[in-house]
Design a protein around this motif. Structure first.
Motif, mmCIF file in Angstrom:
data_model
loop_
_atom_site.group_PDB
_atom_site.id
_atom_site.type_symbol
_atom_site.label_atom_id
_atom_site.label_comp_id
_atom_site.label_asym_id
_atom_site.label_seq_id
_atom_site.Cartn_x
_atom_site.Cartn_y
_atom_site.Cartn_z
ATOM 1 N N LEU A 122 0.806 -1.224 0.000
ATOM 2 C CA LEU A 122 0.000 0.000 0.000
ATOM 3 C C LEU A 122 0.841 1.278 0.000
ATOM 4 O O LEU A 122 0.392 2.313 -0.482
ATOM 5 C CB LEU A 122 -0.946 0.006 1.211
ATOM 6 C CG LEU A 122 -2.015 -1.079 1.213
ATOM 7 C CD1 LEU A 122 -2.750 -1.097 2.548
ATOM 8 C CD2 LEU A 122 -2.979 -0.877 0.063
ATOM 9 N N SER A 123 2.044 1.218 0.542
ATOM 10 C CA SER A 123 2.887 2.417 0.598
ATOM 11 C C SER A 123 3.966 2.428 -0.487
ATOM 12 O O SER A 123 4.884 3.232 -0.441
ATOM 13 C CB SER A 123 3.533 2.541 1.982
ATOM 14 O OG SER A 123 4.336 1.404 2.235
ATOM 15 N N THR A 124 3.823 1.571 -1.483
ATOM 16 C CA THR A 124 4.790 1.493 -2.572
ATOM 17 C C THR A 124 4.521 2.596 -3.593
ATOM 18 O O THR A 124 3.381 2.883 -3.925
ATOM 19 C CB THR A 124 4.707 0.113 -3.253
ATOM 20 O OG1 THR A 124 4.945 -0.899 -2.264
ATOM 21 C CG2 THR A 124 5.730 -0.019 -4.365
ATOM 22 N N VAL A 125 5.593 3.187 -4.102
ATOM 23 C CA VAL A 125 5.476 4.232 -5.116
ATOM 24 C C VAL A 125 4.762 3.666 -6.341
ATOM 25 O O VAL A 125 5.101 2.594 -6.827
ATOM 26 C CB VAL A 125 6.869 4.768 -5.523
ATOM 27 C CG1 VAL A 125 6.763 5.752 -6.677
ATOM 28 C CG2 VAL A 125 7.559 5.400 -4.332
ATOM 29 N N GLY A 126 3.746 4.376 -6.828
ATOM 30 C CA GLY A 126 2.993 3.953 -8.002
ATOM 31 C C GLY A 126 1.742 3.161 -7.683
ATOM 32 O O GLY A 126 0.882 3.004 -8.536
ATOM 33 N N VAL A 127 1.622 2.669 -6.457
ATOM 34 C CA VAL A 127 0.461 1.862 -6.065
ATOM 35 C C VAL A 127 -0.610 2.760 -5.470
ATOM 36 O O VAL A 127 -0.333 3.594 -4.609
ATOM 37 C CB VAL A 127 0.866 0.768 -5.043
ATOM 38 C CG1 VAL A 127 -0.359 0.076 -4.463
ATOM 39 C CG2 VAL A 127 1.786 -0.235 -5.701
ATOM 40 N N ARG A 128 -1.834 2.585 -5.934
ATOM 41 C CA ARG A 128 -2.986 3.323 -5.393
ATOM 42 C C ARG A 128 -3.613 2.538 -4.253
ATOM 43 O O ARG A 128 -3.858 3.063 -3.189
ATOM 44 C CB ARG A 128 -4.009 3.561 -6.487
ATOM 45 C CG ARG A 128 -5.243 4.298 -5.981
ATOM 46 C CD ARG A 128 -6.296 4.439 -7.020
ATOM 47 N NE ARG A 128 -5.792 5.246 -8.119
ATOM 48 C CZ ARG A 128 -6.461 5.488 -9.227
ATOM 49 N NH1 ARG A 128 -7.651 4.966 -9.404
ATOM 50 N NH2 ARG A 128 -5.947 6.230 -10.177
ATOM 51 N N SER A 129 -3.905 1.242 -4.507
ATOM 52 C CA SER A 129 -4.539 0.414 -3.486
ATOM 53 C C SER A 129 -4.421 -1.049 -3.862
ATOM 54 O O SER A 129 -4.024 -1.386 -4.969
ATOM 55 C CB SER A 129 -6.020 0.786 -3.316
ATOM 56 O OG SER A 129 -6.720 0.492 -4.513
ATOM 57 N N VAL A 130 -4.793 -1.902 -2.938
ATOM 58 C CA VAL A 130 -4.902 -3.330 -3.186
ATOM 59 C C VAL A 130 -6.387 -3.623 -3.333
ATOM 60 O O VAL A 130 -7.198 -3.158 -2.521
ATOM 61 C CB VAL A 130 -4.295 -4.153 -2.029
ATOM 62 C CG1 VAL A 130 -4.605 -5.629 -2.187
ATOM 63 C CG2 VAL A 130 -2.795 -3.925 -1.953
ATOM 64 N N VAL A 131 -6.758 -4.352 -4.374
ATOM 65 C CA VAL A 131 -8.164 -4.702 -4.567
ATOM 66 C C VAL A 131 -8.543 -5.663 -3.446
ATOM 67 O O VAL A 131 -7.943 -6.724 -3.300
ATOM 68 C CB VAL A 131 -8.397 -5.348 -5.955
ATOM 69 C CG1 VAL A 131 -9.845 -5.766 -6.106
ATOM 70 C CG2 VAL A 131 -7.978 -4.385 -7.050
ATOM 71 N N SER A 132 -9.514 -5.232 -2.633
ATOM 72 C CA SER A 132 -9.845 -6.046 -1.464
ATOM 73 C C SER A 132 -11.348 -6.068 -1.226
ATOM 74 O O SER A 132 -12.103 -5.269 -1.770
ATOM 75 C CB SER A 132 -9.133 -5.500 -0.227
ATOM 76 O OG SER A 132 -9.504 -4.153 0.001
ATOM 77 N N MET A 133 -11.728 -7.026 -0.391
ATOM 78 C CA MET A 133 -13.106 -7.149 0.048
ATOM 79 C C MET A 133 -13.050 -7.082 1.562
ATOM 80 O O MET A 133 -12.572 -8.022 2.200
ATOM 81 C CB MET A 133 -13.719 -8.466 -0.425
ATOM 82 C CG MET A 133 -15.185 -8.594 -0.102
ATOM 83 S SD MET A 133 -15.899 -10.089 -0.788
ATOM 84 C CE MET A 133 -15.769 -9.780 -2.524
ATOM 85 N N GLY A 134 -13.466 -5.968 2.098
ATOM 86 C CA GLY A 134 -13.326 -5.770 3.529
ATOM 87 C C GLY A 134 -11.867 -5.510 3.862
ATOM 88 O O GLY A 134 -11.219 -4.676 3.247
#
Length: 171
Positions: free
Chosen positions: A77-89
């Motif tokens: 989640l804190s990686t450069v270029g990453v917005r989010s992880v696709v998750s459910m809850g």
């Protein structure tokens, strides 16, 4: 997310910032993650020049493999270029390894290729469904997202029409 053995792996989908898939890929690899970004070859026209470029099959997304239970996904989640992880809850959604393997099997030299049965520029097709049902035309370009540009004769003049590939059949 549990793994029964060290050999098990779970793929998760990661959302990247716009046009930053390769930046996110590089930074995730530097952190030790296995990353997969399937790409397609695409023709770009600009200023009377045509060139081929590689574009992501899923713009804005890449896949990360978590290989054992101790590999944490939250640092992604804190990686450069990453917005989010696709998750459910609170847990990330997993993508089956079979899906990733199928994508990789369609690659030639690291690029996803269209199947031999896919329509090609110059083919004559017929619209099978929808408002243009039954009309025939000639494919003049293949666009992204399974969209096909067809030259049809409408109202006694040639008209460019962009049609979803699922609506077409071979004439």
């Amino acid at each position: 997310m549990d793994f029964s053995t060290a050999d098990d792996a779970a793929w998760i989908a990661v959302s990247a910032h716009p046009n930053r898939e390769h930046t996110a890929e590089m930074h995730l690899r530097n952190q030790g993650y296995e990353v997969y970004v399937p790409v397609l070859r695409k023709q770009i026209r600009h200023a009377r020049q045509v060139r081929e470029v590689l574009r992501p099959l899923f713009p804005g997304y890449l896949f990360v493999c978590l290989t054992h239970s101790t590999m944490r996904w939250r640092p992604i989640l804190s990686t450069v270029g990453v917005r989010s992880v696709v998750s459910m809850g609170e847990a990330p959604c997993t993508v089956s390894s079979a899906f990733i393997d199928e994508l990789k099997s369609r690659e030639t030299n690291g690029v996803i290729v269209r199947s031999a049965a896919a329509p090609k520029v110059g083919d004559t097709i017929r619209v099978a469904y929808g408002a243009l049902d039954g009309l025939a035309g000639k494919i003049i370009a293949l666009s992204e997202n399974d969209r096909i540009v067809v030259l049809m004769n409408l109202l006694n003049r040639p008209v460019r029409v962009t049609v979803p590939g699922a609506l077409l059949s071979v004439a």
